[in-house]
Design an enzyme around this catalytic site. Structure first.
Site, PDB file in Angstrom:
ATOM      1  N   LYS A 170       0.820  -1.220   0.000  1.00  0.00           N
ATOM      2  CA  LYS A 170       0.000   0.000   0.000  1.00  0.00           C
ATOM      3  C   LYS A 170       0.849   1.263   0.000  1.00  0.00           C
ATOM      4  CE  LYS A 170      -4.508  -1.432   1.503  1.00  0.00           C
ATOM      5  NZ  LYS A 170      -4.345  -2.906   1.694  1.00  0.00           N
ATOM      6  N   GLU A 219     -10.310   7.025   2.833  1.00  0.00           N
ATOM      7  CA  GLU A 219     -11.232   6.093   3.459  1.00  0.00           C
ATOM      8  C   GLU A 219     -10.444   4.846   3.828  1.00  0.00           C
ATOM      9  OE1 GLU A 219     -10.499   6.047   0.354  1.00  0.00           O
ATOM     10  OE2 GLU A 219     -10.274   3.882   0.028  1.00  0.00           O
ATOM     11  N   SER A 260       1.818  -9.735  -0.852  1.00  0.00           N
ATOM     12  CA  SER A 260       1.484  -8.310  -0.802  1.00  0.00           C
ATOM     13  C   SER A 260       1.750  -7.678   0.554  1.00  0.00           C
ATOM     14  CB  SER A 260       0.018  -8.107  -1.190  1.00  0.00           C
ATOM     15  OG  SER A 260      -0.827  -8.918  -0.391  1.00  0.00           O
TER      16      SER A 260
HETATM   17  C1  LIG Z   1      -5.220  -3.941   1.197  1.00  0.00           C
HETATM   18  C2  LIG Z   1      -4.469  -5.183   0.960  1.00  0.00           C
HETATM   19  C3  LIG Z   1      -4.758  -6.033  -0.131  1.00  0.00           C
HETATM   20  C4  LIG Z   1      -5.909  -5.812  -1.082  1.00  0.00           C
HETATM   21  O1  LIG Z   1      -5.808  -4.698  -1.885  1.00  0.00           O
HETATM   22  P1  LIG Z   1      -5.468  -4.750  -3.446  1.00  0.00           P
HETATM   23  O2  LIG Z   1      -5.779  -3.375  -3.899  1.00  0.00           O
HETATM   24  O3  LIG Z   1      -6.324  -5.784  -4.077  1.00  0.00           O
HETATM   25  O4  LIG Z   1      -4.031  -5.087  -3.572  1.00  0.00           O
HETATM   26  C5  LIG Z   1      -3.956  -7.149  -0.317  1.00  0.00           C
HETATM   27  N1  LIG Z   1      -2.944  -7.442   0.517  1.00  0.00           N
HETATM   28  C6  LIG Z   1      -2.642  -6.659   1.579  1.00  0.00           C
HETATM   29  C7  LIG Z   1      -1.499  -7.049   2.457  1.00  0.00           C
HETATM   30  C8  LIG Z   1      -3.391  -5.512   1.836  1.00  0.00           C
HETATM   31  O5  LIG Z   1      -3.086  -4.748   2.899  1.00  0.00           O
END
Ligand SMILES: *Cc1c(COP(=O)(O)O)cnc(C)c1O
Length: 416
Positions: A93, A115, A384
């Protein structure tokens, strides 16, 4: 740097998906944002500035790690992981919020709003605002404020004002509405830092552009580590930003299969999951400023969603991914809560990694499919984020006795 041209027809549309559906009053603000982003995207110096910020502040480039133990355990493809969990604030993020912070400064704006549902995006935005000296207000449903105390605590201590939204169901959707209301009132000095690759044009394209840093790095790294491009790339899909990020590294390579992994929750059937494309419960509609597949009923009212991973719990999906799915360039699958719990256990025990529950959806699908692949084949998973934030959910799910005693002792200590 070459990026896929997403808009062969009308600007901001990908096939029939996307667009910009906003109240008239926001037209000049969104025009100004679109023009600023256009100029930045066309300027190689801007991308270099962004990369330099991410290098010195967030620790980029994040590495690619070979999971030798897990690969051997499954007996199929060789599995590699792109480590977005090693970013500052613990997920991808930060790529988006730092990029939008730079845009905000170019626009000459001094205040940001955002948000947030689970609080991860609010936390990242508050971090960026502190670093760039911007005033910051975070809108969050009152239910989420109560559920996500640790993130609220950090946002406030980073200097952001957190507003608990008491309208509607008091969750993410209501926070988005309140945020738009603020933007309409304060657009002269305020930039809206949207948290994922959704919403009105140019947000889907702009957020994907900043997240493409993941895929551009990973493309080089996997060729260095494995000697060639992967056969399959897996990423979890909430709004779609980390998936768009890593997919862009191999979008033009027809031999690389791209797999988006959605939240299967309790399995198919309205209300029990947050899967827009892998399950047949969503339909085409316009909401929150753009056109895509939404989890909605026949009257256009949004359905309840459920996932073990709060970050995947969203009603819409990135319009570019919807288009790539329709074109059969991206395959969509879902992983259920149970599959995710199993996958998390396996990854922790075999590799000592603690992926976020969101990311574990990508692991779960890769784990399901790897054994049927050849040992000379290569899988790349986008991790992610890191799982530290999920300690409450995971401890609950595995019914950990010592953890429950700890929570009880804390409650006694504070007289709760
Ligand atoms: C917010 C989040 C997501 C989902 O958001 P995308 O916009 O689909 O990437 C995925 N993994 C983590 C660790 C997150 O914090």
């Amino acid at each position: 740097m070459s990026l896929f041209d997403f808009a062969p027809g009308r600007e901001g549309y990908y096939g029939t998906y996307g667009g910009c559906f906003l109240p008239e009053i926001l037209t000049s603000t969104i025009d100004e944002l679109r023009e600023c982003f256009r100029a930045c995207k066309a300027d190689p110096a801007f991308w270099e500035e962004f990369r330099a910020v991410m290098r010195s502040y967030s620790g980029r480039p994040t590495p690619v790690t070979y999971l030798e133990n897990l690969s051997r355990h499954l007996g199929g493809a060789r599995i590699y992981v792109k480590r977005e969990d090693l970013n500052h604030t613990g997920s991808h993020k930060i790529n988006n919020v730092m990029g939008q912070g730079l845009i905000c400064k170019r626009l000459g704006k001094t205040r940001v709003i955002a948000e947030t549902g689970a609080g991860q995006h609010g936390f990242a935005t508050a971090t960026m605002a502190a670093r760039f000296g911007l005033r910051c207000k975070i809108y969050m449903g009152a239910v989420d404020v109560a559920r996500q105390r640790p993130n609220v605590f950090w946002m406030e201590n980073l200097g952001a004002e957190v507003v608990a939204v008491e309208d509607g169901q008091r969750t993410l959707k209501d926070a988005i509405n309140e945020c738009l209301r603020d933007w309409v009132t304060n657009m002269a000095d305020t930039h809206y830092v949207l948290g994922t690759a959704c919403g009105p044009h140019p947000f889907p394209e702009m957020v994907s552009y900043f997240q493409s840093i993941i895929g551009l790095e990973a493309r080089e790294q996997i060729q260095e580590n494995a000697g060639r491009l992967p056969d399959r790339v897996y990423a979890c899909v909430g709004g779609g930003s980390n998936a768009m990020g890593i997919f862009q590294g191999c979008l033009d390579d027809a031999g690389v299969e791209l797999v988006g992994c959605e939240a299967g929750g309790f399995g198919p059937g309205p209300g029990g999951h947050a899967s827009r494309l892998a399950y047949p419960d969503a339909s085409l509609g316009v909401a929150q400023g753009y056109k895509t597949y939404f989890l909605q009923n026949e009257d256009g009212n949004m359905l309840e969603t459920h996932s073990i991973a709060a970050g995947l719990d969203y009603i819409g999906v990135n319009p570019i991914l919807a288009y790539l799915w329709e074109q059969k360039r991206v395959r969509f699958e879902a992983a259920t809560d149970d599959e995710v719990r199993e996958a998390l256990r396996l990854v922790m025990r075999t590799e000592g990694l603690i992926p976020a529950l969101e990311s574990t959806h990508a692991f779960a699908r890769a784990i399901a499919e790897a054994p049927a692949m050849g040992r000379d084949e290569i899988i790349l998973i986008n991790q992610s984020g890191r799982g530290d934030k999920d300690i409450f959910t995971v401890a609950d799910a595995i019914d950990d006795r010592a953890w429950k005693q700890f929570i009880r002792a804390k409650a006694d200590q504070y007289g709760a």
